[in-house]
Enzyme design. Structure first.
Site, PDB file in Angstrom:
ATOM      1  N   ASP A  50     -10.624 -10.294  10.148  1.00 13.02           N
ATOM      2  CA  ASP A  50     -10.420  -9.084   9.354  1.00 13.02           C
ATOM      3  C   ASP A  50     -11.748  -8.384   9.085  1.00 13.02           C
ATOM      4  OD1 ASP A  50      -8.689  -7.443   7.307  1.00 13.02           O
ATOM      5  OD2 ASP A  50     -10.409  -8.163   6.156  1.00 13.02           O
ATOM      6  N   GLU A 105      -2.997 -14.576   2.331  1.00  7.27           N
ATOM      7  CA  GLU A 105      -1.675 -14.550   2.946  1.00  7.27           C
ATOM      8  C   GLU A 105      -1.189 -15.974   3.206  1.00  7.27           C
ATOM      9  OE1 GLU A 105      -0.039 -11.807   3.492  1.00  7.27           O
ATOM     10  OE2 GLU A 105      -1.611 -10.297   3.225  1.00  7.27           O
ATOM     11  N   ALA A 140       9.716   5.744   6.739  1.00  9.53           N
ATOM     12  CA  ALA A 140      10.317   4.843   7.724  1.00  9.53           C
ATOM     13  C   ALA A 140      10.038   3.411   7.279  1.00  9.53           C
ATOM     14  CB  ALA A 140       9.754   5.103   9.112  1.00  9.53           C
ATOM     15  N   VAL A 173     -11.216   0.327   5.631  1.00  5.86           N
ATOM     16  CA  VAL A 173     -12.389  -0.505   5.349  1.00  5.86           C
ATOM     17  C   VAL A 173     -12.655  -0.520   3.848  1.00  5.86           C
ATOM     18  CG1 VAL A 173     -14.853  -0.864   5.774  1.00  5.86           C
ATOM     19  CG2 VAL A 173     -13.403   0.074   7.594  1.00  5.86           C
ATOM     20  N   ILE A 224     -13.166   1.579  -1.920  1.00  4.12           N
ATOM     21  CA  ILE A 224     -14.575   1.980  -1.855  1.00  4.12           C
ATOM     22  C   ILE A 224     -14.721   3.079  -0.800  1.00  4.12           C
ATOM     23  CG2 ILE A 224     -16.937   1.222  -1.446  1.00  4.12           C
ATOM     24  CD1 ILE A 224     -15.984  -1.645  -2.002  1.00  4.12           C
ATOM     25  N   GLY A 283     -10.896  -1.057   1.146  1.00  2.00           N
ATOM     26  CA  GLY A 283      -9.935  -0.579   0.153  1.00  2.00           C
ATOM     27  C   GLY A 283     -10.341   0.711  -0.518  1.00  2.00           C
ATOM     28  N   LYS A 328     -13.268  -4.489  10.419  1.00 10.46           N
ATOM     29  CA  LYS A 328     -13.896  -3.477   9.569  1.00 10.46           C
ATOM     30  C   LYS A 328     -15.328  -3.201  10.007  1.00 10.46           C
ATOM     31  CE  LYS A 328     -11.037  -5.152   5.751  1.00 10.46           C
ATOM     32  NZ  LYS A 328     -11.017  -5.991   4.532  1.00 10.46           N
ATOM     33  N   VAL A 381       0.830  -1.203   0.000  1.00  8.44           N
ATOM     34  CA  VAL A 381       0.000   0.000   0.000  1.00  8.44           C
ATOM     35  C   VAL A 381       0.868   1.258   0.000  1.00  8.44           C
ATOM     36  CG1 VAL A 381      -1.788   1.281   1.224  1.00  8.44           C
ATOM     37  CG2 VAL A 381      -1.895  -1.211   1.121  1.00  8.44           C
ATOM     38  N   LYS A 385      -6.995  -1.155  10.132  1.00  4.20           N
ATOM     39  CA  LYS A 385      -8.309  -1.454  10.725  1.00  4.20           C
ATOM     40  C   LYS A 385      -8.187  -2.226  12.035  1.00  4.20           C
ATOM     41  CE  LYS A 385      -7.563  -4.977   7.588  1.00  4.20           C
ATOM     42  NZ  LYS A 385      -6.749  -4.888   6.356  1.00  4.20           N
TER      43      LYS A 385
END
Length: 434
Positions: A201, A190, A43, A132, A136, A134, A205, A14, A105
């Site tokens: 996850d 993942e 960083a 939340v 949208i 991505g 959200k 990201v 989140k």
């Protein structure tokens, strides 16, 4: 006007997307924001890798706290994840009077009350659109676009990994383990997919969405969470035969007695909008009392979609940083002194319809005994479907009318002890959301 100087904590998927979007669309973004937005420092763990991306003019360090304390930075963007160092850096940035943008989140679902209170006290903003769904803009829609409404409920497919898995299981008839491996190979899941497939996850959200919708503090610890790892291909086939598709939903609803806050697989009628959201896409359906239902659909993850939300927050903060804090949109949509003390309902008190499947001996009287147990628990059967399984057994599927979860649990405990029942009872909830 001088540019807004941003400190970026994390330059992974990201973070790299944010760098790319600002580099590609910097001129257009400046036209919208009223001034240029530039990443002045990052960083990261790997300094050499970051330096190759950002070039010689950007400060690169391994010390995130140094960026939080740097007086030359205006906004800190936290994209490193986790809930320890990220929390410390965000709180320090707030203490130093810096605005914060984050996609974290999990951090906000657990520590959001502390972080938002600190920001309110210091007069700075914490923006979290990217936390939340991505790309949208669901946070902005609820916090600003639907301000005139009492939100009655919202239901969402807010985890792309699980939606991809369920879509593939349905379309290709493959078992969960096979599709999970494929999702990992394609990068949708993942290496450790636990947070995705077990619903954690999505619950992070949903916790934030519930706070925005109903003006309650974030209460992740009170969310009911159930994932898809135990879901059988049989149930996906049966659901489709009955006119439903199975989706992992996050649902929050305002009832007279309290707030529902739950994540679990659910049967959704196949004509409903959410039932037709396939692959790794996300969608949130919100019902307000004035506007009725509105659907928000798009890519819920990925470098550029999520970066789009991060940069949108950067533009908002840039526009509003000089505004009187009392005139900014509150972090959780409602004024801090107007947050409601509405209880989150325990799952046992939630009422919904149910899909029940069990394998039994195929002999007279079985169906009558099962119906009696359900009736004694106050559960009304809407329809029943039976399919032979082998020579002397059958699968029986009940679709119930709306019932209290605690009563269904009690009935299933009794059913499980009956001598003619040959399998664990599969229980899924049926959500007729439109």
């Amino acid at each position: 006007m001088k540019p807004i100087r941003v400190g970026l904590l994390g330059l992974g998927v990201v973070g790299g997307g944010v760098w790319t979007v600002l580099a590609q669309n910097g001129g257009e973004i400046a036209r919208r924001a009223g001034r240029r937005i530039e990443v002045a420092a990052v960083a990261v763990r790997d300094v050499a890798k970051a330096r190759a991306l950002v070039g010689p003019d950007v400060t690169v360090t391994t010390d995130g706290m140094a960026l939080a304390r740097d007086p030359d930075l205006d906004i800190i963007v936290e994209l490193m994840g986790g809930d320890t160092l990220a929390r410390e850096c965000i709180l320090e940035a707030i203490a130093q009077g810096k605005h914060v943008v984050t996609a974290n989140k999990a951090l906000l679902a657990v520590h959001g009350n502390e972080i938002f209170a600190a920001a309110q006290a210091r007069g700075v903003m914490v923006a979290f659109e990217a936390a939340v769904a991505g790309g949208i803009p669901i946070i902005k829609a609820i916090r600003e676009g639907l301000t005139a409404n009492r939100i009655q409920w919202l239901a969402g497919i807010i985890n792309g990994t699980t939606n991809f898995i369920l879509s593939e299981m349905r379309q290709r008839g493959l078992p969960f383990e096979t599709v999970l491996a494929e999702a990992q190979r394609l990068g949708y899941a993942e290496a450790d997919p636990t947070f995705d497939i077990e619903g954690v996850d999505a619950a992070h959200k949903l916790t934030l969405l519930a706070s925005l919708a109903f003006g309650i503090p974030v209460q992740f610890d009170k969310a009911y969470i159930e994932g898809i790892s135990g879901l059988s291909s049989e149930d996906i086939v049966h659901a489709e035969r009955l006119g439903y598709r199975i989706k992992l939903l996050g649902i929050t609803r305002h009832r007279p007695e309290g707030i529902e806050l739950r994540v679990h697989p659910a049967l959704v009628p196949d004509h409903c909008l959410l039932a037709n959201v396939e692959g790794a896409m996300n969608a949130v359906l919100v019902r307000g009392d004035a506007v009725g239902p509105s659907l928000y659909y798009g890519q819920g993850a990925g470098a550029l979609p999520t970066a789009s939300a991060v940069v949108a927050d950067l533009v908002d903060v840039t526009r509003l940083q000089m505004a009187d804090p009392e005139h900014r949109v509150p972090h959780l949509a409602f004024q801090p002194d107007a947050m409601a003390d509405i209880p989150v309902l325990p799952m046992a008190d939630v009422r919904t319809s149910f899909y029940l499947r069990l394998r039994v001996d195929d002999r007279p009287g079985v169906l009558a005994d099962l119906a009696r147990v359900l009736s004694d628990a106050g559960i009304s059967v809407g329809s029943m479907f039976q399919q032979p399984h082998g020579e002397h057994q059958a699968d029986i599927i009940f679709l119930t009318h709306e019932a209290r979860e605690g009563d269904v649990n009690q009935a299933l405990h009794t059913i499980q002890s009956l001598p003619f029942v040959r399998s664990d009872v599969t229980r899924l909830r049926v959500e007729n959301i439109t």
